[in-house]
Design an enzyme around this catalytic site. Structure first.
Site, PDB file in Angstrom:
ATOM      1  N   ALA A 167     -42.255  33.177 -35.512  1.00 29.89           N
ATOM      2  CA  ALA A 167     -41.641  32.416 -34.416  1.00 29.89           C
ATOM      3  C   ALA A 167     -40.631  33.283 -33.683  1.00 29.89           C
ATOM      4  O   ALA A 167     -40.586  33.307 -32.442  1.00 29.89           O
ATOM      5  CB  ALA A 167     -40.977  31.149 -34.956  1.00 29.89           C
ATOM      6  N   ASP A 168     -39.818  34.017 -34.426  1.00 24.66           N
ATOM      7  CA  ASP A 168     -38.846  34.924 -33.810  1.00 24.66           C
ATOM      8  C   ASP A 168     -39.547  36.024 -33.026  1.00 24.66           C
ATOM      9  O   ASP A 168     -39.176  36.326 -31.883  1.00 24.66           O
ATOM     10  CB  ASP A 168     -37.979  35.556 -34.896  1.00 24.66           C
ATOM     11  CG  ASP A 168     -36.839  34.660 -35.332  1.00 24.66           C
ATOM     12  OD1 ASP A 168     -35.939  34.419 -34.518  1.00 24.66           O
ATOM     13  OD2 ASP A 168     -36.844  34.201 -36.483  1.00 24.66           O
ATOM     14  N   MET A 169     -40.540  36.657 -33.650  1.00 23.39           N
ATOM     15  CA  MET A 169     -41.243  37.750 -32.982  1.00 23.39           C
ATOM     16  C   MET A 169     -41.922  37.271 -31.707  1.00 23.39           C
ATOM     17  O   MET A 169     -41.865  37.934 -30.662  1.00 23.39           O
ATOM     18  CB  MET A 169     -42.282  38.341 -33.932  1.00 23.39           C
ATOM     19  CG  MET A 169     -41.712  38.965 -35.195  1.00 23.39           C
ATOM     20  SD  MET A 169     -40.951  40.563 -34.915  1.00 23.39           S
ATOM     21  CE  MET A 169     -42.392  41.591 -34.664  1.00 23.39           C
TER      22      MET A 169
END
Length: 403
Positions: A167-169
């Site tokens: 999700a962050d990436m």
């Protein structure tokens, strides 16, 4: 460089924001990373593993940046931040509280009124709208709430988190994409923009064909482990040496080639249950054990070579070390090595984008905490006495927090 003379001010921590800023730095942008006194980016402490005093996690997403330490809760630190932002092209921020941003006069409306050309990119858990706006966001929450974990894992097992912070990436990559689009639009309009990115929104895009199946056919995905819901065989197998490999029969032409390779023309090849992909999906519980039995006849490396010779997609299951030392990795120069002031060399995974005329550049190693505070303040026009006062004030805040 593609983004030469573009100034990015990064006021983010952990992964999504730093990853976005690093991608822009790879393209040549001047990225100034603003860090809090005392701790800096929280990922500096995320370990082990540590390399000397540096966290391997921090080293992964912070090359091509300069670090300045600012206490922007203090009037002087906030004034320095405002001066930085006045000359910035891009501001990346991951503060989810709009009231906190307004209190410091670094909210989107205030900053863009002062600097209409500014591209303001906010990366938060849920964005600034909706019932969860303002709540803190974490990768595991986004994976859980966006539905991805519900069908990740082995059949009959429980939900499973993807081991990398996807999700962050993903939010970081979409944010960089949005920023580049806004820069292009600014060339035509002369105006910047506000980009409201959310981990939840970004993770929801991972539903892809599974989301389409639900939206258009009212079919919910189930857990298939290493198999594919719509293609068979397309999964993990084990060779006679107990090493695993994957086989992907993705076209109608590849199935008869696999049958011939296995010497199974009179058995699997003549069985109507396996003649088409649709029939193989329906009868996968009979087909997969039969294939596995045949693959046990030879070591996995031999099967991979035979499958490649027969033009059937297959690959070994590499460890991280094997992947990073793979001949393809070396040929594509996918490992970046940059001289580092305390580690001698900082290594990271290269930017995968390949330009011909203006290549990606790797100029700066991940910065030490506050390494460039003095030089950035000099560029902003502060006098030597003002710089000494600012640096001593930051040190005082650090000592106070340590106490």
């Amino acid at each position: 460089m593609i983004l030469e003379k573009i100034r990015v001010v990064e006021l983010t921590e952990a992964l999504a924001g730093p990853y976005c800023a690093m991608l822009l730095g790879d393209f040549g942008a001047d990225v100034v990373k603003v860090e809090r006194p005392g701790t800096g980016d929280q990922s500096r402490t995320w370990g082990p593993p540590f390399v000397g005093t540096e966290s391997a996690y921090f080293l992964a997403t912070n090359r091509n940046k300069r670090s300045i330490v600012l206490d922007y809760d203090h009037p002087q630190g906030l004034e320095i931040l405002q001066r930085l932002l006045a000359a910035a092209d891009i501001f990346i921020c991951n503060q989810p509280s709009l009231s906190s941003l307004k209190r410091r006069s670094i909210d989107p409306v205030t900053l863009r009124a002062k600097n209409p050309r500014l591209i303001y990119c906010s990366i938060t858990g849920y964005g600034f709208s909706g019932p969860k706006a303002g709540q803190p966001g974490y990768d595991i929450l986004a994976q859980a709430e966006a539905g991805v974990m519900s069908f990740t894992g082995d059949p009959g097992g429980g939900p499973m988190r993807f081991p990398i912070a996807i999700a962050d990436m993903t939010a970081g990559m979409y944010a960089a994409m949005g920023i580049l689009g806004a820069l292009y639009a600014r060339e035509r309009t002369g105006q910047g923009d506000f980009i409201d990115m959310a981990l939840f929104d970004s993770q929801l895009t991972w539903l892809a064909n599974a989301g389409s199946s639900y939206l258009n056919a009212d079919v919910s995905p189930r857990r298939w482990g290493n198999a594919h819901p719509n293609i068979v065989p397309y999964q993990l197998f084990r060779g006679g040496d107990d090493r695993h490999f994957v086989v992907a029969v993705g076209t109608p032409e590849q199935w008869p080639r696999l049958v011939r390779l296995l010497g199974a023309e009179d058995t699997l090849g003549s069985d109507a249950r396996f003649s088409t992909n649709a029939s193989r999906i329906e009868n996968r519980e009979q087909l997969i054990p039969a294939l596995q039995e045949r693959f046990e006849a030879l070591p996995s490396a031999e099967w991979i070579a035979k499958l490649a010779a027969a033009d059937i997609p297959a690959a070994a299951i590499n460890t991280v070390g094997e992947a990073l030392s793979d001949p393809q990795t070396m040929a594509r120069r996918l490992i970046v090595e940059i001289e580092h002031p305390t580690l001698q060399t900082a290594r990271s995974i290269a930017n995968p984008i390949r330009f011909t005329s203006q290549p990606v550049t790797y100029r700066l190693p991940p910065p030490l905490y506050g390494e460039h505070s003095r030089s950035v303040l000099q560029e902003l026009g502060y006098s030597p006495s003002e710089i000494e006062y600012a640096l001593s004030s930051a040190c005082a805040v650090e000592r106070q927090r340590d106490t």
